[in-house]
Design a protein around this motif. Structure first.
Motif, short mmCIF file in Angstrom:
data_model
loop_
_atom_site.label_atom_id
_atom_site.label_comp_id
_atom_site.label_asym_id
_atom_site.label_seq_id
_atom_site.Cartn_x
_atom_site.Cartn_y
_atom_site.Cartn_z
N PHE A 87 0.83 -1.21 0.00
CA PHE A 87 0.00 0.00 0.00
C PHE A 87 0.87 1.26 0.00
N ASP A 88 1.98 1.22 0.74
CA ASP A 88 2.91 2.36 0.73
C ASP A 88 3.44 2.60 -0.67
N LEU A 91 0.80 4.31 -2.70
CA LEU A 91 0.70 5.72 -2.31
C LEU A 91 1.80 6.56 -2.96
N ALA A 94 0.74 7.36 -6.42
CA ALA A 94 -0.30 8.40 -6.40
C ALA A 94 0.30 9.78 -6.12
N ARG A 95 1.37 9.79 -5.35
CA ARG A 95 2.02 11.07 -5.02
C ARG A 95 2.59 11.76 -6.25
N VAL A 103 -2.76 11.57 3.14
CA VAL A 103 -2.42 10.14 3.30
C VAL A 103 -3.16 9.52 4.49
N THR A 104 -3.28 10.28 5.57
CA THR A 104 -3.97 9.75 6.77
C THR A 104 -5.41 9.41 6.46
N ILE A 106 -6.68 8.63 3.55
CA ILE A 106 -6.69 7.48 2.65
C ILE A 106 -6.49 6.19 3.44
N GLN A 107 -5.54 6.22 4.38
CA GLN A 107 -5.28 5.04 5.20
C GLN A 107 -6.49 4.71 6.08
N ILE A 159 -4.22 5.17 -6.41
CA ILE A 159 -4.97 4.47 -5.36
C ILE A 159 -5.92 5.39 -4.62
N ASN A 160 -5.55 6.67 -4.45
CA ASN A 160 -6.44 7.62 -3.76
C ASN A 160 -7.71 7.87 -4.57
N SER A 179 -4.00 -5.17 -0.15
CA SER A 179 -3.58 -4.38 1.01
C SER A 179 -4.42 -4.73 2.22
#
Length: 291
Positions: A87-88, A91, A94-95, A103-104, A106-107, A159-160, A179
């Motif tokens: 998952f990281d 991300l 996506a960045r 990010v928080t 999304i998690q 992913i977001n 994930s």
């Protein structure tokens, strides 16, 4: 930021960005980029007060360069770490397009779905019953589905956006699925089929350890988690006129999935004719070839 450069000096450098002399501008640009992400708030403030479109464009270009170089460093670190959390990795991809994403939040979205599934699980369930629960929560309760209408769109690889829109390509939907499975400790892994991406639910070996060569069945996240067997992959591979390979049947690494995600994204931008993005994504892809 370099401690030898104070705030006033940074502001002074930014004030010279509208210089007509290309050599001066290029020098200032490289100096600001070298200072890294800590100058971004100063650049954003200058952008908000700028009335010159050229100056705004120059500031945007510098901010993007800083963010992209930081992304390359973080991706390189992810590739070479032993704990390559899938998952990281998603991300990080996506960045590239959304450097300021939350990010928080999304998690938290993923954790909420994981919690809903966890509440339904117990140790007496069979592998198929576990998959039925995951499928029901992901594809019925949360309405995730394959984006068949706009299959090659770039947003299918972020992913977001996939979590927000509930639509994606096989790989991105698979990464959401994987994930959550990873968080729940389930033996579900990605399989890099040519022109498709599916999941494998693996059984144990004689010692009770997960054996990735012991695939109980496969899952297609692009068609709401449909379960199928090895013979279906045989037919699929045969239809593509390909020789069967182990990689078509057995789990791949997290790195292989993120590399494929970036390649999918590159293909999307190639179709849109965005050569600048294709060139930058090539730099990201090249990191996977470094030893």
């Amino acid at each position: 930021m370099d401690t030898s450069i104070n705030n006033n000096e940074v502001k002074a450098l930014i004030s010279l960005l509208d210089d007509n002399d290309k050599e001066v501008y290029t020098h200032i640009q490289e100096k600001l980029i070298s200072l890294g992400r800590e100058v971004i708030p100063f650049l954003e403030d200058a952008w908000s007060h700028a009335f010159d479109a050229v100056l705004q464009q120059r500031i945007e270009g510098i901010v993007h360069r800083i963010q992209f170089e930081n992304l390359l460093e973080d991706l390189k670190l992810w590739i070479h770490t032993n704990d390559d959390n899938l998952f990281d990795g998603a991300l990080l991809v996506a960045r590239y397009q959304y450097p300021d994403m939350d990010v928080t939040r999304i998690q938290e979205q993923v954790n909420q779905i994981k919690k809903e599934i966890w509440l339904e699980l117990n140790e007496n369930l069979t592998a198929l019953e576990i998959i039925n629960i995951i499928n029901h929560i992901l594809f019925t309760n949360h309405n995730f589905s394959g984006n068949t209408a706009n299959y090659h769109a770039p947003q299918n690889s972020f992913i977001n956006i996939v979590l927000e829109s509930k639509k994606g390509n096989p790989l991105a939907l698979g990464i959401v699925y994987l994930s959550i499975a990873e968080m729940l400790g389930l033996p579900i892994y990605g399989v890099n089929l040519p022109e498709h991406f599916v999941l494998a639910f693996c059984g144990n070996d004689e010692y009770g350890q997960v054996n990735k060569k012991n695939v109980l069945f496969y899952i297609n996240p692009f068609s709401k988690g449909t379960v199928f067997g090895k013979s279906d992959i045989d037919v699929f591979v045969n239809r593509l006129n390909l020789e069967p390979q182990d990689s078509y049947y057995y789990p791949c690494s997290n790195k292989a999935m993120i590399l494929r995600m970036i390649r999918n994204l590159s293909y999307s931008y190639q179709k849109l004719g965005d050569t600048d993005k294709v060139d930058e994504l090539a730099q990201m892809i090249a990191l996977f070839n470094e030893q």
